[in-house]
Design a protein around this motif. Sequence first.
Motif, PDB file in Angstrom:
ATOM      1  N   SER A 126       0.875  -1.174   0.000  1.00 10.69           N
ATOM      2  CA  SER A 126       0.000   0.000   0.000  1.00 10.69           C
ATOM      3  C   SER A 126       0.913   1.224   0.000  1.00 10.69           C
ATOM      4  CB  SER A 126      -0.913   0.001   1.226  1.00 10.69           C
ATOM      5  OG  SER A 126      -0.171   0.253   2.400  1.00 10.69           O
ATOM      6  N   ILE A 127       0.363   2.387   0.223  1.00  7.90           N
ATOM      7  CA  ILE A 127       1.163   3.608   0.252  1.00  7.90           C
ATOM      8  C   ILE A 127       2.213   3.536   1.358  1.00  7.90           C
ATOM      9  CG2 ILE A 127       1.085   6.089   0.713  1.00  7.90           C
ATOM     10  CD1 ILE A 127      -1.670   6.095  -0.650  1.00  7.90           C
ATOM     11  N   ASP A 128       1.829   3.032   2.526  1.00 12.53           N
ATOM     12  CA  ASP A 128       2.748   3.040   3.669  1.00 12.53           C
ATOM     13  C   ASP A 128       3.171   1.659   4.178  1.00 12.53           C
ATOM     14  OD1 ASP A 128       0.233   2.436   4.600  1.00 12.53           O
ATOM     15  OD2 ASP A 128       0.464   3.504   6.481  1.00 12.53           O
ATOM     16  N   ARG A 129       2.676   0.599   3.566  1.00  8.11           N
ATOM     17  CA  ARG A 129       3.039  -0.751   4.019  1.00  8.11           C
ATOM     18  C   ARG A 129       3.508  -1.589   2.834  1.00  8.11           C
ATOM     19  NH1 ARG A 129       2.732  -2.096   9.708  1.00  8.11           N
ATOM     20  NH2 ARG A 129       1.167  -0.732  10.604  1.00  8.11           N
ATOM     21  N   ASN A 130       4.435  -2.482   3.123  1.00 10.65           N
ATOM     22  CA  ASN A 130       4.952  -3.411   2.130  1.00 10.65           C
ATOM     23  C   ASN A 130       5.367  -4.659   2.916  1.00 10.65           C
ATOM     24  OD1 ASN A 130       6.303  -4.799   0.129  1.00 10.65           O
ATOM     25  ND2 ASN A 130       7.414  -3.013  -0.622  1.00 10.65           N
ATOM     26  N   PHE A 131       4.554  -5.712   2.867  1.00 14.39           N
ATOM     27  CA  PHE A 131       4.784  -6.866   3.729  1.00 14.39           C
ATOM     28  C   PHE A 131       4.428  -8.167   3.031  1.00 14.39           C
ATOM     29  CE2 PHE A 131       0.532  -5.266   4.368  1.00 14.39           C
ATOM     30  CZ  PHE A 131      -0.263  -6.392   4.449  1.00 14.39           C
ATOM     31  N   VAL A 132       4.963  -9.258   3.574  1.00 16.48           N
ATOM     32  CA  VAL A 132       4.702 -10.591   3.046  1.00 16.48           C
ATOM     33  C   VAL A 132       4.070 -11.422   4.158  1.00 16.48           C
ATOM     34  CG1 VAL A 132       5.709 -12.661   2.037  1.00 16.48           C
ATOM     35  CG2 VAL A 132       6.697 -10.420   1.509  1.00 16.48           C
ATOM     36  N   ILE A 133       2.871 -11.943   3.890  1.00 21.21           N
ATOM     37  CA  ILE A 133       2.219 -12.872   4.822  1.00 21.21           C
ATOM     38  C   ILE A 133       2.658 -14.270   4.423  1.00 21.21           C
ATOM     39  CG2 ILE A 133       0.027 -13.817   5.643  1.00 21.21           C
ATOM     40  CD1 ILE A 133      -1.245 -11.097   5.100  1.00 21.21           C
ATOM     41  N   GLU A 134       3.322 -14.959   5.364  1.00 28.85           N
ATOM     42  CA  GLU A 134       3.867 -16.275   5.070  1.00 28.85           C
ATOM     43  C   GLU A 134       3.140 -17.356   5.858  1.00 28.85           C
ATOM     44  OE1 GLU A 134       8.005 -15.843   6.042  1.00 28.85           O
ATOM     45  OE2 GLU A 134       8.457 -14.938   4.100  1.00 28.85           O
ATOM     46  N   GLU A 135       3.218 -18.559   5.349  1.00 29.44           N
ATOM     47  CA  GLU A 135       2.632 -19.700   6.039  1.00 29.44           C
ATOM     48  C   GLU A 135       3.305 -19.856   7.399  1.00 29.44           C
ATOM     49  OE1 GLU A 135       1.472 -24.274   4.943  1.00 29.44           O
ATOM     50  OE2 GLU A 135       2.161 -22.913   3.387  1.00 29.44           O
ATOM     51  N   GLY A 136       2.560 -20.281   8.389  1.00 31.89           N
ATOM     52  CA  GLY A 136       3.117 -20.494   9.719  1.00 31.89           C
ATOM     53  C   GLY A 136       2.982 -19.298  10.640  1.00 31.89           C
ATOM     54  N   GLY A 137       2.309 -18.242  10.201  1.00 33.33           N
ATOM     55  CA  GLY A 137       2.041 -17.110  11.081  1.00 33.33           C
ATOM     56  C   GLY A 137       3.088 -16.013  11.086  1.00 33.33           C
ATOM     57  N   THR A 138       3.975 -15.992  10.101  1.00 35.68           N
ATOM     58  CA  THR A 138       5.029 -14.988  10.052  1.00 35.68           C
ATOM     59  C   THR A 138       4.701 -13.914   9.021  1.00 35.68           C
ATOM     60  OG1 THR A 138       6.645 -16.688  10.596  1.00 35.68           O
ATOM     61  CG2 THR A 138       7.506 -14.639   9.706  1.00 35.68           C
ATOM     62  N   VAL A 139       5.028 -12.664   9.360  1.00 36.96           N
ATOM     63  CA  VAL A 139       4.905 -11.542   8.436  1.00 36.96           C
ATOM     64  C   VAL A 139       6.275 -10.874   8.363  1.00 36.96           C
ATOM     65  CG1 VAL A 139       3.796  -9.326   7.968  1.00 36.96           C
ATOM     66  CG2 VAL A 139       2.482 -11.159   9.041  1.00 36.96           C
TER      67      VAL A 139
END
Length: 192
Positions: A126-139
């Motif tokens: 997004s404008i202010d976020r850049n993240f990866v949602i991974e299997e196993g509960g990790t971001v």
Amino acid sequence: MNKFKVFFAAAIAIIMVGCNMKKEKPQVVVDDEVEVADSTVYGVCGSGTSMHSLELVTDAGDTLTYIILDSEADMDGGETKGVVSNVEGGFMAGDKMAVTGMETVEGELVATRAINVTSLLGHWTSIDRNFVIEEGGTVHSEVKAETNPWTSWKILNGQLLLNRDTFDITSLSADSLYLENHKGIYTYKRQK
């Protein structure tokens, strides 16, 4: 007389504190968080899934079938009147799912919310976020200077928890994710 006044004041203070103490129900606390019971059923979308029926092979090995109600559905005007199944991310055989629902008087299961966890995984921006949602509960945050980056996720009672932030998933598709909480609506685009 002075000792009597001090003793009397101390006795009144103790009585007042005792009267103001309330008995509270014990709560289980883990890492400064109150543990909440999870009503979500987790599993894999089964091959018996159709347009208005979700077959879920649970993590425990059981096979459950949930009825999917659309906006026009009204099962005989009974307890499901006005219930619409909120399905986010679609459902395809083999996809991991998180489902909340209700049981009718007849014993049928009706999905109230179904989240395709397989569709949720991935790289979102997004404008202010850049993240990866991974299997196993990790971001993982892709922005080094981001304040308060999300580091963990889970589905709890049909809602997405990113660290301690709780969101309703209002829309999840192949290329977009809309989250909502009391602070507003947040839009994310899938990064390829």
